[in-house]
Write an enzyme that holds these catalytic residues in place. Structure first.
Site, mmCIF file in Angstrom:
data_model
loop_
_atom_site.group_PDB
_atom_site.id
_atom_site.type_symbol
_atom_site.label_atom_id
_atom_site.label_comp_id
_atom_site.label_asym_id
_atom_site.label_seq_id
_atom_site.Cartn_x
_atom_site.Cartn_y
_atom_site.Cartn_z
ATOM 1 N N GLU A 14 58.498 22.812 9.411
ATOM 2 C CA GLU A 14 59.635 23.692 9.661
ATOM 3 C C GLU A 14 59.354 25.081 9.151
ATOM 4 O OE1 GLU A 14 63.280 20.616 9.339
ATOM 5 O OE2 GLU A 14 62.679 21.700 7.559
ATOM 6 N N GLY A 80 68.621 10.317 6.604
ATOM 7 C CA GLY A 80 68.869 9.003 7.181
ATOM 8 C C GLY A 80 70.355 8.854 7.491
ATOM 9 N N ASP A 218 66.211 8.901 10.914
ATOM 10 C CA ASP A 218 66.154 7.440 10.789
ATOM 11 C C ASP A 218 67.542 6.952 10.431
ATOM 12 O OD1 ASP A 218 66.242 7.019 7.605
ATOM 13 O OD2 ASP A 218 65.073 8.801 8.051
#
Ligand code: SAH
Length: 256
Positions: A14, A80, A218
């Site tokens: 990034e 997540g 995820d």
């Protein structure tokens, strides 16, 4: 002169994409970290890789405030998904942040930061609103964002933006049992990561605005580890780049 904005990323991909757009970037190396000082969309920016975990994030935030006198910190990275419906490819913009592994009970209530009397830190409303607006528009065209192949591979046909509680702790949550336990004890938590609430606490202490946006990489379950690296490289890095650019360009347009 306006105080610089800090862009903190958890992942190398990034940062390198953003840095490529900062023509006047200058590197300042402190405590093993590279702080890149320059401009993006006409605004003074300091970009830095925090490294992983709450301590690494807190140290980075403190240096941004003390050494670079930044006027706001924005964290971008992955997380997540915990709450139902917070799926891979969605983005969470935090309204509140909490450390899910902080527990000094029975002396202090569980999750409360001892002697601060707070368990939830509030993200800056104006920056978060602007980020959420940018995410909403950007996610309308996932193919333009990451390409058809990645859309098909990761099932990103209709990514969504969510706003609410983001929880942080020094654990990569990667079992269904652990994410279920987090859902039970913190039912309003949207997603889990490892840095945000630590940066939020530092910013609270200094009275400086903070915001966080996280792409869901995820579901914090038994499969969490599987495609993580590929997702970060192929999807999350593009999300962050597009979102930070759109947000800063919007700020620039408003100033003009
Ligand atoms: N180095 C490992 C994992 C990195 S740790 C690897 O590449 O496989 C995960 C990073 O992403 C942290 O910075 C954290 O903030 C975020 N993150 C993404 N999913 C997470 C999860 N399920 N639990 C905790 N942190 C998560």
């Amino acid at each position: 002169m306006a105080a610089p904005i800090a862009i903190v990323a958890a992942m190398h991909e990034e940062l390198s994409a953003l840095l490529a757009q900062m023509p006047d970037e200058q590197r300042v190396r402190i405590a093993g970290r590279d702080f890149w000082v320059g401009h993006l969309h006409g605004q003074p920016v300091v970009a830095v890789l925090s490294r992983i975990g709450k301590v690494a994030a807190a140290v980075t935030a403190t240096m941004l405030l003390e050494r670079f006198a930044v006027g706001a910190i924005v964290f971008t990275g992955v997380a997540g998904g915990l709450a139902p419906g917070v799926n891979v490819g969605d983005v969470v913009v935090a309204t509140q942040l909490l450390q899910h592994d902080l527990d000094a009970s029975p002396i202090f209530p569980k999750y409360e930061v001892p002697l601060l009397g707070l368990s939830r830190f509030t993200a800056d409303a104006a920056i978060s609103d602007a980020l959420a607006g940018v995410v909403e528009v950007t996610l309308r065209d996932p193919v333009a964002l990451v390409g058809q192949e990645a859309v098909d591979e990761f099932g990103l046909q209709s990514p969504k933006v969510h706003r609410g509680l983001l929880v942080s702790g020094d654990r990569f949550v990667s079992t269904a049992a652990e994410s279920e336990a987090l859902r039970l004890s913190l039912p309003d938590a949207l997603a889990v990561e490892m840095e945000g609430a630590a940066v939020a606490q530092v910013c609270h202490d200094y009275g400086v605005p903070f915001a966080a946006m996280r792409t869901i990489s995820d579901r914090a379950d038994d499969e969490a580890h599987g495609d993580f690296a590929r997702f970060v490289a192929e999807v999350a890095s593009r999300y962050s780049l597009a979102l930070v650019n759109a947000w800063l360009a919007g700020r620039d347009a408003k100033r003009a």
